[in-house]
Design a protein around this motif. Structure first.
Motif, PDB file in Angstrom:
ATOM      1  N   THR A   1      -4.111  -1.184   4.309  1.00 17.91           N
ATOM      2  CA  THR A   1      -5.137  -0.131   4.567  1.00 17.91           C
ATOM      3  C   THR A   1      -4.110   0.806   5.673  1.00 17.91           C
ATOM      4  O   THR A   1      -4.484   1.901   5.909  1.00 17.91           O
TER       5      THR A   1
ATOM      6  N   ASN B   1      -8.300  -7.451  -5.872  1.00 14.80           N
ATOM      7  CA  ASN B   1      -8.599  -6.506  -5.217  1.00 14.80           C
ATOM      8  C   ASN B   1      -9.921  -6.313  -4.187  1.00 14.80           C
ATOM      9  O   ASN B   1      -9.658  -5.336  -3.709  1.00 14.80           O
TER      10      ASN B   1
ATOM     11  N   THR C   1      -8.615  -4.991   0.434  1.00 12.60           N
ATOM     12  CA  THR C   1      -9.262  -3.998   0.409  1.00 12.60           C
ATOM     13  C   THR C   1     -11.058  -4.575   0.924  1.00 12.60           C
ATOM     14  O   THR C   1     -11.657  -4.067   1.907  1.00 12.60           O
TER      15      THR C   1
ATOM     16  N   ASN D   1       0.484  -1.081   0.471  1.00 17.46           N
ATOM     17  CA  ASN D   1      -0.131   0.016  -0.022  1.00 17.46           C
ATOM     18  C   ASN D   1       0.987   1.434   0.388  1.00 17.46           C
ATOM     19  O   ASN D   1       0.867   2.227  -0.096  1.00 17.46           O
TER      20      ASN D   1
END
Length: 322
Positions: A213, A41, A45, A26
């Motif tokens: 994240t 993806n 996520t 990230n």
């Protein structure tokens, strides 16, 4: 190749290695998930969906007879965590102006940043560490500790509790997967056995998603102050939480496992500023500092928990041998 064995040589490795890998991706390739799309993806996520299934599986392993213990343990850890935030917030308010510190090494530090960093526990990290080092009843304690989530208790600590209502629907949504798992596991032993097998398997998957994240550049931007704040969260709340854990019959593992800052805590300063405009000037710097605490505690807490668990096991073996 002994991949699993090598990963487990790192304290909390099944959690920390995938988490760090996700954070690296990230940080240096933030659009990789969108570029690859599809299932990749969704995995990168999808921390919350994976965690929700994890909570169902954890819930299935819990015997309802242990409910009084869950309430006692969860209440003790929740109270200890909030006490740390409130006490430090009140003390800091005596020395830090409402606009925060504007210059010097402590520039950007505010009461808002301190309380937001201290108040909220990283639930995914706690659950993963407890499933590896603690007891299943201690994992269930997070259903009560989830009350920390969001700006509510931060607002109470800052003296603006009248500006928000208690987020009951959000709380119900947080504990519902765990409750569903508990019901299934207690109604059918086969379901308990079936779902419990998935608990250790899912840890590296949601850890990787949680890592995606995080951004290591936040540590650079916040500088040494943010790193020191993260260390302080682990040391200060960890000490108080270990005591609270031991006072409720634990061995301290659940306490140190809860000594982290939740990822959603980084959103608290902005949420507070949206409700009370007087906090708007300090919200950006507070967000950076809290985000750094998220990363630093995500690294330190698994190491500290693994060390403490080893220490507890050594002490227990010595007692048996004695």
């Amino acid at each position: 190749m002994q991949i699993k064995k090598n990963i487990e040589r790192v304290p909390g490795g099944m959690m920390i290695i995938p988490l760090l890998l996700g954070a690296l991706i990230n940080t240096f390739f933030p659009n990789l998930g969108k570029t690859l799309g599809s299932f990749t993806n969704a995995w990168m996520t999808g921390a919350l969906p994976i965690l929700s299934v994890f909570f169902v599986c954890i819930g299935a392993t819990i015997d309802l007879k242990a409910t009084p213990y869950i309430l006692k343990k969860g209440g003790a850890l929740l109270g200890a965590k909030l006490l740390c935030g409130a006490t430090l917030g009140i003390l800091a308010a005596q020395f830090i102006p409402a606009t925060g510190i504007q210059s010097g090494f402590f520039a950007g530090l505010s009461v808002l940043a301190i309380v937001a960093a201290m108040n909220d526990t990283n639930g995914g990290l706690y659950m993963a560490l407890i499933s590896q080092f603690g007891r299943k009843e201690e994992a269930a304690a997070y259903s009560l500790m989830s009350l920390e989530s969001g700006p509510f208790f931060t607002m109470v600590t800052l003296g603006v509790a009248g500006l928000a209502d208690f987020p009951l629907p959000a709380f119900i949504g947080t504990i519902l997967p765990l409750v569903i798992g508990m019901v299934l596991g207690n109604l059918d032993r086969d379901m308990r056995e079936f779902l419990s097998r998935a608990v250790p398997v899912m840890i590296p998957f949601f850890a990787f998603a949680l890592g995606n994240t995080l951004n290591f550049m936040n540590v650079w931007k916040a500088g040494l102050l943010g790193i020191l704040m993260g260390v302080a969260v682990v040391v200060i709340t960890g000490t108080v939480l270990i005591l609270a854990d031991k006072l409720t019959g634990g061995n301290g593992i659940a306490g140190i496992a809860a000594a982290s800052t939740a990822g959603n805590a980084a959103a608290v300063p902005a949420a507070i500023a949206a409700i009370d405009k007087s906090y708007a000037p300090v919200a950006p710097a507070a967000t950076m500092l809290v985000a750094t605490c998220v990363i630093v505690t995500a690294i330190l807490v698994p190491i500290a928990t693994a060390w403490w668990a080893k220490r507890v096991k050594t002490c227990e073996n010595q007692k048996i041998g004695g």
